[in-house]
Design a protein around this motif. Structure first.
Motif, mmCIF file in Angstrom:
data_model
loop_
_atom_site.group_PDB
_atom_site.id
_atom_site.type_symbol
_atom_site.label_atom_id
_atom_site.label_comp_id
_atom_site.label_asym_id
_atom_site.label_seq_id
_atom_site.Cartn_x
_atom_site.Cartn_y
_atom_site.Cartn_z
ATOM 1 N N GLN A 190 -0.065 19.643 2.711
ATOM 2 C CA GLN A 190 0.930 18.827 3.581
ATOM 3 C C GLN A 190 1.674 17.743 2.652
ATOM 4 O OE1 GLN A 190 -1.229 17.292 6.727
ATOM 5 N NE2 GLN A 190 -0.220 18.675 8.494
ATOM 6 N N GLU A 191 3.150 17.784 3.056
ATOM 7 C CA GLU A 191 4.046 16.745 2.347
ATOM 8 C C GLU A 191 4.514 16.003 3.431
ATOM 9 O OE1 GLU A 191 5.955 16.890 -0.946
ATOM 10 O OE2 GLU A 191 4.289 17.689 -1.432
ATOM 11 N N ILE A 192 4.205 14.456 3.261
ATOM 12 C CA ILE A 192 4.418 13.597 4.218
ATOM 13 C C ILE A 192 5.085 12.308 4.008
ATOM 14 C CG2 ILE A 192 3.361 12.214 6.493
ATOM 15 C CD1 ILE A 192 1.114 14.159 6.430
ATOM 16 N N GLU A 193 6.180 11.954 4.400
ATOM 17 C CA GLU A 193 6.864 10.492 4.280
ATOM 18 C C GLU A 193 6.236 9.367 4.921
ATOM 19 O OE1 GLU A 193 11.124 10.451 4.801
ATOM 20 O OE2 GLU A 193 11.344 12.570 4.326
ATOM 21 N N PRO A 194 5.651 8.492 4.087
ATOM 22 C CA PRO A 194 4.975 7.419 4.521
ATOM 23 C C PRO A 194 5.617 6.615 5.791
ATOM 24 C CG PRO A 194 4.810 7.334 2.301
ATOM 25 C CD PRO A 194 5.771 8.488 2.476
ATOM 26 N N ILE A 254 0.743 -1.454 0.156
ATOM 27 C CA ILE A 254 -0.005 -0.084 -0.021
ATOM 28 C C ILE A 254 0.948 1.248 -0.005
ATOM 29 C CG2 ILE A 254 -1.768 -1.096 1.141
ATOM 30 C CD1 ILE A 254 -1.320 0.341 3.905
ATOM 31 N N GLY A 255 2.268 1.134 -0.061
ATOM 32 C CA GLY A 255 3.019 2.401 -0.258
ATOM 33 C C GLY A 255 3.539 2.887 1.350
ATOM 34 N N LEU A 256 3.219 2.212 2.329
ATOM 35 C CA LEU A 256 3.755 2.841 3.641
ATOM 36 C C LEU A 256 5.087 2.606 4.072
ATOM 37 C CD1 LEU A 256 1.805 3.981 5.860
ATOM 38 C CD2 LEU A 256 1.616 1.682 6.705
ATOM 39 N N ILE A 271 4.224 11.922 0.054
ATOM 40 C CA ILE A 271 3.027 12.165 -0.583
ATOM 41 C C ILE A 271 2.358 13.365 -0.190
ATOM 42 C CG2 ILE A 271 2.594 9.364 -0.748
ATOM 43 C CD1 ILE A 271 0.322 10.051 1.289
ATOM 44 N N THR A 272 1.445 13.901 -1.010
ATOM 45 C CA THR A 272 0.856 15.272 -0.792
ATOM 46 C C THR A 272 -0.454 14.937 -0.179
ATOM 47 O OG1 THR A 272 2.050 15.815 -2.475
ATOM 48 C CG2 THR A 272 0.403 17.391 -1.759
ATOM 49 N N MET A 273 -0.813 15.555 0.886
ATOM 50 C CA MET A 273 -1.960 15.575 1.318
ATOM 51 C C MET A 273 -2.982 16.459 0.705
ATOM 52 S SD MET A 273 -2.265 13.123 3.999
ATOM 53 C CE MET A 273 -3.342 13.463 5.230
ATOM 54 N N PRO A 274 -4.223 16.476 0.917
ATOM 55 C CA PRO A 274 -5.425 17.224 0.212
ATOM 56 C C PRO A 274 -5.195 18.849 0.579
ATOM 57 C CG PRO A 274 -6.432 15.530 0.859
ATOM 58 C CD PRO A 274 -5.143 15.333 1.670
ATOM 59 N N LYS A 282 7.757 7.934 7.952
ATOM 60 C CA LYS A 282 7.747 8.845 9.047
ATOM 61 C C LYS A 282 6.338 8.714 9.570
ATOM 62 C CE LYS A 282 11.534 11.993 7.920
ATOM 63 N NZ LYS A 282 12.638 11.080 8.230
ATOM 64 N N PHE A 283 5.463 8.570 8.833
ATOM 65 C CA PHE A 283 4.125 8.584 9.420
ATOM 66 C C PHE A 283 3.798 7.250 10.050
ATOM 67 C CE2 PHE A 283 -0.375 7.069 9.498
ATOM 68 C CZ PHE A 283 -1.164 8.431 9.884
#
Lengths: 415, 415
Positions: free
Chosen positions: A288-292, A274-276, A282-285, A294-295
């Motif tokens: 925000q830019e978030i590295e999977p 799933i790309g995690l 990835i870009t949130m709506p 790090k999430f």
């Protein structure tokens, strides 16, 4: 006598406890980290467990930004340690080695400077940035000991011992690492999830017939019946000691294997699908830019929170197969470590414990002048007997299992 | 003649195409969405597929914020539609119904106003906020048709038809929904991942022996041999039609079942175990607050991107078991829809197609005066024969399978 420890994560936790238990030899203990609170928590735990052996010796917390060479030099010059023990993340190794070189202070670490998965940082180049210091350390008259954990570290000592005393020639060296412990969580990683997940999804490299072989993760598998913990599946994985063993112990094949249960691999595969497990943001709506990865790290349990409820054992060792007196021979030299025993001793789990105990065993050998030659050494280059004699007193026993003529049966899962 | 469609997601896409193919009866088509670009994309696709049957009729895009009652009333008053078709998300239903009441405009939607998983919004209360409009709609002299998709919708018509024409008494009504299509992705959801994952992890409610029964998701399972797509495992799940069927069709047990493959459930379980399916925000090291489900939504493929490569079929139907002339009887009334056929017709996949076709079938019956009584109705309250006669012409066939005396064998997986 004084030591300076840099890094206050899980491995640093155990190193500090073990240093305190042996401070009659090691002297005052200074612990430095980016976050001084982490050092102070460790010191609290040492007092709580009554682990400060010689109460007349000091134990002191420091704050340091190890990314700054200047800050490191200032700290070393003020503490004046006989040995710097680096228990920090890989990317600070080179900086600390440079600071040790400039201040003429001996150095010890427990894992390699590279991430083992980015281009130029993989197994065949793993020790290059650190081996560049060989002449500098000799010239400065200091000792450097690299990879003084369990794997790399003890498994490399096992290989050196086998090569020196048990075999005339070696066909294969298989380093085997299984954690059969249970932390009671549905899914968690035993150290930093970001580092862990990057490491696990990287290609594996093994050395065979005078050349490197690169294969995707989890595509080479063996089953092995481990002492105490029974049969486990292990998978070929990138690990630093394959690089240094290849350099110092002649063998036809050298490979590292990590045990992964089917359940763990299932979690891993779903998260990857799933790309995690990607480090590409990835870009949130809302922009925000978030590295999977790090999430994921923020989502999973903090690795240090697992220790109190950890049960079961690890088994890590070196399986050597070759010839002695023209007869085939196959042996497994290993340790079993128990999570609850480790927690009782130092309030941490066995994975950090098996890394921290060898580091302090090596430091003691350096202080005793037995592992104190000038220059830079990986563990398999140093005389193995002293180490193998001392380590059980510091907390980890070892044993040799005769496997008759057992031969590794490697399955190729890529097909 | 004029219709106003609100909502331009997947279901809205199909509704607009089908309305265009039938605009000789429905008249001008107005499509409104929060994002006018989505309406314009649909209109482009309708022209591309040459689906605007009567070229003299208009098709027009509007922007509207459906959270604002005032904006809705202004739009309805300017467009003056004979029918408002609501193809938006659940939480706008009540607002649009109020706007229809105030402007005396007839109303049709395809799914319930509640989320079916939050407290007070679950199956036993599912239609309460909308059924509050019963008297108001009658008083205003307008028609309201609720849940005019496939499930709820066609499956409810199937149940009404069975009750009216095929059975004297009914033991069980099992609504069965399986998508045996393949979108070629490792994991993706067919509609909004956030809504989808919330819905799937909610408790299921079924009606049996005059009371509601609540069970955790995926704990009640059956296997069923579906026409065309073969044997599939289906799991009891919360769905709106269980609430309305319970109200209007007497039966001892009423339950909704969704097919989930073992692979899908494995992904679901891993994601739930690591906390990725939670809507409670977690805090990143830099202080950012992020809802795991929203992160998952950004990570997964956009559902609309799946349509072009979707292959295979869905099967949705109503399994009714009971007595006719004192003899036990068991039948499955169903439709098979093909993803590629749907894409060829309207450039979308079968899941949106099976929801959009019944909505336009119902709208046409309203325009023809066959389903145009004043008041508020769920699909099973309206005469089923007209609907079952018309739907195949709009794009979805149906059939009745005689199951002999086959009885549902439900497995309790909670033990």
């Amino acid at each position: 006598m004084t030591i300076l420890q840099i890094g206050a994560g899980g491995v640093g936790w155990v190193i500090a406890h073990k240093a305190a238990q042996n401070n009659d030899i090691l002297g005052d203990i200074h612990i430095a980290s980016r976050n001084i609170n982490k050092c102070e928590s460790i010191i609290q735990s040492i007092h709580k467990k009554d682990n400060l052996h010689d109460q007349t010796k000091k134990i002191i917390a420091h704050e340091v930004n190890a990314d700054s060479l200047e800050a490191l030099i200032t700290l070393i010059e003020s503490v004046k340690p006989k040995l710097v023990i680096n228990a920090g993340p890989p990317w600070i190794n080179v900086n600390i080695m440079e600071a040790c070189y400039q201040t003429k202070t001996s150095y010890l670490d427990t894992s390699v400077a590279t991430d083992l998965c980015s281009p130029g940082q993989q197994v065949p180049e793993a020790y290059d940035p650190q081996w560049n210091f060989r002449n500098k350390f000799k010239e400065a008259g200091i000792t450097g000991i690299l990879g003084a954990g369990f794997d790399p570290g003890v498994v490399s000592v096992f290989a050196a011992y086998a090569s020196k005393s048990l075999f005339d020639e070696i066909d294969s060296i298989d380093v085997m690492d299984v954690n059969a412990g249970d932390h009671g969580k549905k899914f968690a990683t035993n150290f930093d999830p970001e580092t862990n997940m990057l490491e696990i999804q990287g290609d594996s490299f093994y050395w065979e017939n005078e050349s490197w072989h690169q294969v995707p993760c989890h595509t080479r598998m063996m089953e092995f019946d481990f002492p105490m913990i029974g049969k486990h599946k292990v998978y070929s994985m990138a690990h630093d000691e394959v690089r240094s063993l290849k350099e110092f112990i002649p063998a036809k094949r050298i490979e590292f294997w990590m045990g992964f249960g089917d359940k763990y691999l299932n979690y891993f595969n779903v998260m990857r699908d799933i790309g995690l497990l990607s480090s590409e943001a990835i870009t949130m709506p809302n922009g925000q830019e978030i590295e999977p990865l790090k999430f994921l790290k923020a989502l999973l349990p903090e690795p240090t929170s697992l220790a109190p409820n950890y049960k079961g054992q690890t088994c890590i060792g070196t399986w050597v197969r070759g010839k002695k007196d023209n007869k085939s021979k196959s042996i497994f030299i290993f340790n079993n470590a128990d999570h609850e025993v480790a927690y009782e001793d130092v309030e941490h789990q066995a994975i950090a414990y098996t890394t921290g105990v060898p580091a302090i065993t090596s430091a003691l050998l350096y202080f005793k002048g037995l592992w104190a030659e000038k220059g830079l050494f990986n563990m398999e280059q140093l005389p193995p007997e002293h180490f193998l004699e001392l380590m059980p007193n510091i907390g980890l026993s070892w044993d040799v299992q005769d496997l008759g003529d057992l031969k590794p049966e490697i399955k190729d899962l890529s097909k």
